[in-house]
Enzyme design. Structure first.
Site, PDB file in Angstrom:
ATOM      1  N   ARG A   1      51.199  34.159  35.021  1.00 21.30           N
ATOM      2  CA  ARG A   1      50.366  35.301  35.639  1.00 21.30           C
ATOM      3  C   ARG A   1      51.011  36.767  35.176  1.00 21.30           C
ATOM      4  O   ARG A   1      52.072  36.736  34.851  1.00 21.30           O
ATOM      5  CB  ARG A   1      50.901  35.151  37.150  1.00 21.30           C
ATOM      6  N   HIS A   2      49.939  37.405  35.190  1.00 21.85           N
ATOM      7  CA  HIS A   2      50.252  38.961  34.629  1.00 21.85           C
ATOM      8  C   HIS A   2      51.324  39.712  35.451  1.00 21.85           C
ATOM      9  O   HIS A   2      51.741  39.138  36.483  1.00 21.85           O
ATOM     10  CB  HIS A   2      49.075  39.896  34.827  1.00 21.85           C
TER      11      HIS A   2
ATOM     12  N   ARG B   1      45.528  43.966  32.785  1.00 21.50           N
ATOM     13  CA  ARG B   1      46.907  43.787  33.059  1.00 21.50           C
ATOM     14  C   ARG B   1      47.429  42.285  32.427  1.00 21.50           C
ATOM     15  O   ARG B   1      48.599  41.806  32.372  1.00 21.50           O
ATOM     16  CB  ARG B   1      46.754  43.405  34.629  1.00 21.50           C
TER      17      ARG B   1
ATOM     18  N   GLU C   1      39.824  36.992  36.305  1.00 24.23           N
ATOM     19  CA  GLU C   1      39.920  36.456  37.416  1.00 24.23           C
ATOM     20  C   GLU C   1      38.730  36.243  38.259  1.00 24.23           C
ATOM     21  O   GLU C   1      37.550  36.532  37.936  1.00 24.23           O
ATOM     22  CB  GLU C   1      40.800  38.057  38.121  1.00 24.23           C
TER      23      GLU C   1
END
Length: 176
Positions: A7-8, A57, A81
């Site tokens: 995950r970023h 991101r 996303e």
């Protein structure tokens, strides 16, 4: 294939507990530090390729790792996303959002359903399995996408799926 799901790093909206979705919120200073720390943590992990969401991101997070390894960093639109529609930018704790979050087959108003997301993410996973069967790949994306990827490899009950969360720059490893 070795797959590293990431995950970023942190953003201002993560700190404010807002639904980000497709709004392109950049990493904050802490998120940049997290990405740099991730690259350091993975320095001895053999990686061949990084693939990220096109949102900044995730891209900056993945590119930081790719640059530290001297490997390519690609984007794939299927990793963007989930579109949360009218809930983007709102507080994650609000009751209406939490209710919608548990309607897996229904689309968020003006957004996507988890089924929509699964269709594109599962297609991505099948493609990389066929294209890079003997490679080690890091995929940097978003919590919603990580949820669907992890569910691809491990069955989850409904509440487990709804409550799934990865921390910023958290890594999950899968051998395929």
């Amino acid at each position: 294939m070795e797959l590293y799901i990431v995950r970023h790093g942190q953003t201002v909206w993560n700190v404010e507990n807002k639904v980000q979705g497709r709004t392109d919120i950049p990493l904050n200073e802490e998120g940049i530090r997290q990405a740099e720390k991730l690259a350091e943590v993975l320095k001895d992990t053999p990686l061949d390729l990084v693939i990220t969401s096109p949102l900044s991101r995730a891209w900056v997070t993945g590119k930081t790792v790719a640059d530290s390894h001297g490997i390519p960093c690609l984007t794939d639109d299927r990793l963007i996303e989930m579109c949360f529609g009218e809930f983007e930018g709102t507080d994650r704790r609000q009751e209406a959002y939490q209710r919608e979050k548990r309607r897996f087959f229904a689309r968020y108003p003006q957004g996507e359903s988890f089924m929509d997301v699964a269709a594109r993410v599962y297609s991505f996973l099948q493609d990389i399995r066929e294209t890079y069967p003997d490679k080690s790949i890091l995929v940097a994306s978003h919590n919603g996408i990580c949820r669907v990827m992890c569910n691809y490899f491990q069955d989850m009950e409904n509440e487990e799926f709804a409550d799934f969360a990865m921390g910023n720059c958290e890594v999950r490893h899968v051998s395929i």
